[in-house]
Design a protein around this motif. Sequence first.
Motif, PDB file in Angstrom:
ATOM      1  N   THR A 244      -1.607   9.013   2.406  1.00  0.00           N
ATOM      2  CA  THR A 244      -0.523   9.967   2.120  1.00  0.00           C
ATOM      3  C   THR A 244      -0.521  11.177   3.045  1.00  0.00           C
ATOM      4  OG1 THR A 244      -1.899  11.114   0.475  1.00  0.00           O
ATOM      5  CG2 THR A 244      -0.515   9.286  -0.300  1.00  0.00           C
TER       6      THR A 244
ATOM      7  N   MET B 205       0.819  -1.218   0.000  1.00  0.00           N
ATOM      8  CA  MET B 205       0.000   0.000   0.000  1.00  0.00           C
ATOM      9  C   MET B 205       0.848   1.261   0.000  1.00  0.00           C
ATOM     10  SD  MET B 205      -2.956  -1.185   2.696  1.00  0.00           S
ATOM     11  CE  MET B 205      -3.837   0.362   2.558  1.00  0.00           C
TER      12      MET B 205
ATOM     13  N   SER C 222      -4.698  -3.921  -2.364  1.00  0.00           N
ATOM     14  CA  SER C 222      -4.419  -3.164  -3.592  1.00  0.00           C
ATOM     15  C   SER C 222      -5.646  -2.372  -4.015  1.00  0.00           C
ATOM     16  CB  SER C 222      -3.988  -4.128  -4.701  1.00  0.00           C
ATOM     17  OG  SER C 222      -2.821  -4.829  -4.332  1.00  0.00           O
ATOM     18  N   ARG C 223      -6.817  -2.957  -3.864  1.00  0.00           N
ATOM     19  CA  ARG C 223      -8.040  -2.241  -4.231  1.00  0.00           C
ATOM     20  C   ARG C 223      -8.288  -1.061  -3.297  1.00  0.00           C
ATOM     21  NH1 ARG C 223     -11.599  -6.037  -3.247  1.00  0.00           N
ATOM     22  NH2 ARG C 223     -10.939  -7.217  -5.083  1.00  0.00           N
TER      23      ARG C 223
ATOM     24  N   ASN D 194      -9.435   7.119  -0.415  1.00  0.00           N
ATOM     25  CA  ASN D 194      -8.520   6.703   0.649  1.00  0.00           C
ATOM     26  C   ASN D 194      -7.141   7.342   0.533  1.00  0.00           C
ATOM     27  OD1 ASN D 194     -10.560   4.940   1.560  1.00  0.00           O
ATOM     28  ND2 ASN D 194      -9.825   3.303   0.206  1.00  0.00           N
ATOM     29  N   THR D 195      -6.996   8.261  -0.389  1.00  0.00           N
ATOM     30  CA  THR D 195      -5.671   8.864  -0.589  1.00  0.00           C
ATOM     31  C   THR D 195      -5.208   9.622   0.647  1.00  0.00           C
ATOM     32  OG1 THR D 195      -6.159   9.087  -2.959  1.00  0.00           O
ATOM     33  CG2 THR D 195      -4.344  10.411  -2.078  1.00  0.00           C
TER      34      THR D 195
ATOM     35  N   GLU E 241      -5.150  -8.778  -2.715  1.00  0.00           N
ATOM     36  CA  GLU E 241      -6.022  -8.154  -3.709  1.00  0.00           C
ATOM     37  C   GLU E 241      -6.878  -7.061  -3.084  1.00  0.00           C
ATOM     38  OE1 GLU E 241      -8.806  -9.846  -7.327  1.00  0.00           O
ATOM     39  OE2 GLU E 241      -9.050 -10.722  -5.335  1.00  0.00           O
TER      40      GLU E 241
ATOM     41  N   ALA F  14      -5.974   0.678  -1.703  1.00  0.00           N
ATOM     42  CA  ALA F  14      -5.004   1.737  -2.007  1.00  0.00           C
ATOM     43  C   ALA F  14      -5.330   2.444  -3.308  1.00  0.00           C
ATOM     44  CB  ALA F  14      -3.596   1.141  -2.070  1.00  0.00           C
ATOM     45  N   ALA F  15      -6.024   1.783  -4.222  1.00  0.00           N
ATOM     46  CA  ALA F  15      -6.321   2.389  -5.521  1.00  0.00           C
ATOM     47  C   ALA F  15      -7.531   3.311  -5.469  1.00  0.00           C
ATOM     48  CB  ALA F  15      -6.552   1.287  -6.561  1.00  0.00           C
ATOM     49  N   GLU F  16      -8.341   3.272  -4.449  1.00  0.00           N
ATOM     50  CA  GLU F  16      -9.516   4.134  -4.373  1.00  0.00           C
ATOM     51  C   GLU F  16      -9.097   5.560  -4.033  1.00  0.00           C
ATOM     52  OE1 GLU F  16     -12.332   2.528  -1.674  1.00  0.00           O
ATOM     53  OE2 GLU F  16     -12.620   0.659  -2.810  1.00  0.00           O
ATOM     54  N   GLU F  17      -9.684   6.521  -4.747  1.00  0.00           N
ATOM     55  CA  GLU F  17      -9.312   7.919  -4.553  1.00  0.00           C
ATOM     56  C   GLU F  17      -9.738   8.436  -3.178  1.00  0.00           C
ATOM     57  OE1 GLU F  17     -10.898  10.233  -7.686  1.00  0.00           O
ATOM     58  OE2 GLU F  17      -9.735   9.224  -9.270  1.00  0.00           O
TER      59      GLU F  17
END
Length: 357
Positions: free
Chosen positions: A137, A85, A124-125, A132-133, A121, A127-130
């Motif tokens: 970060t 992540m 990764s999903r 959850n940025t 899996e 971390a890819a969602e906007e």
Amino acid sequence: MSRTSTTTDRTSCAPSRAARELDLKRGEFDLAVHLGLIRTVPDEGGGGPRVDRAEIDRLRAEEGFPGALRRRVATVGTHEGAELMGVAPSRFTALARFGLLVPVRFYLNRYRTVVWLYLAEELSRFAAEEGNTQLLTGRRTPAEIRAAQKAGTDRRPRNWRGRHIGFLTRQAGDDPWARAAAVACLLGPADVADVVPDPEERARLDRCRPRLPTHGAPGSPAADLAATLMTASEPDEVAWFRADLAHRLETARDLAHRLETASDLAHRPETACERLPDPASAARHTPVLVARPGAALARRTTGSGAPRGATGLGNRHETRAGRLLSRLRYRGRRQKPAVLKASPPAPARRPERPATG
């Protein structure tokens, strides 16, 4: 080998063989079954679940086999998940303890420390969602997560139980008692006894109780710790499981009552009002009364004008009366009726004349 077992071997196979044909480790295969990626069928001989050959052919025919299937069941720990992540292990742990990351498995290492595993899996999903940025970060974690950390909140065991109950109920199938036992196995004994006061029903739930993951020898500290993690502890969670258990018990009792009623109706003796006579049998056994010599004597023998069979006294008396009636009929045919001759009338006496003196 019997024909049944031979047919079963041709149409399905054991989990160990299915795992080899799908190029999976046994742990990966079990996890795929838990997640519903591999459908199993019950063994006709009463054994464990089996896998149809058609299901194996379906999975082997999917695009990217076997790598795609193995990626769907790949699990990682805290450090691997943090790297996947792109966050620090401390933040990953904070997100998991807050309940944003749901573990799929756990085990105890040699130091009796709980190691939680997550689906790669899913991470990764996430971390890819906007949305959850900011969680990944941001310079600081949100205030809610920091407050939960200070309070010692850890929702990882609860999330694992919530995920595992879905697997247990899916494994139970359509059996209402097995589905109720799946909920009862995640409650403490006191809660189960409170919801299910009937000892016979509790014994039935114990017979249907699914097998939970084992950790260490029974009675060991590791086993006790694992049992604590697999038992509902938070008040709202306990209340939810208790309500779910009560609902599933009502469903099981209702089904049992309906089956018992249907069984009683099927085995209940037929009453006289419900019994319909057979026309052919009734015509064959209906007595025909014929006025013949000896009928009066037969009526005096039976005590009524009807034959014995019509009074319901039994076939034995009916046969005896029939033999007697036949014998009298035969005797009546052999003996000729007596002819009564009329005797001549007595001669009339002449009146005497009175004497004259």
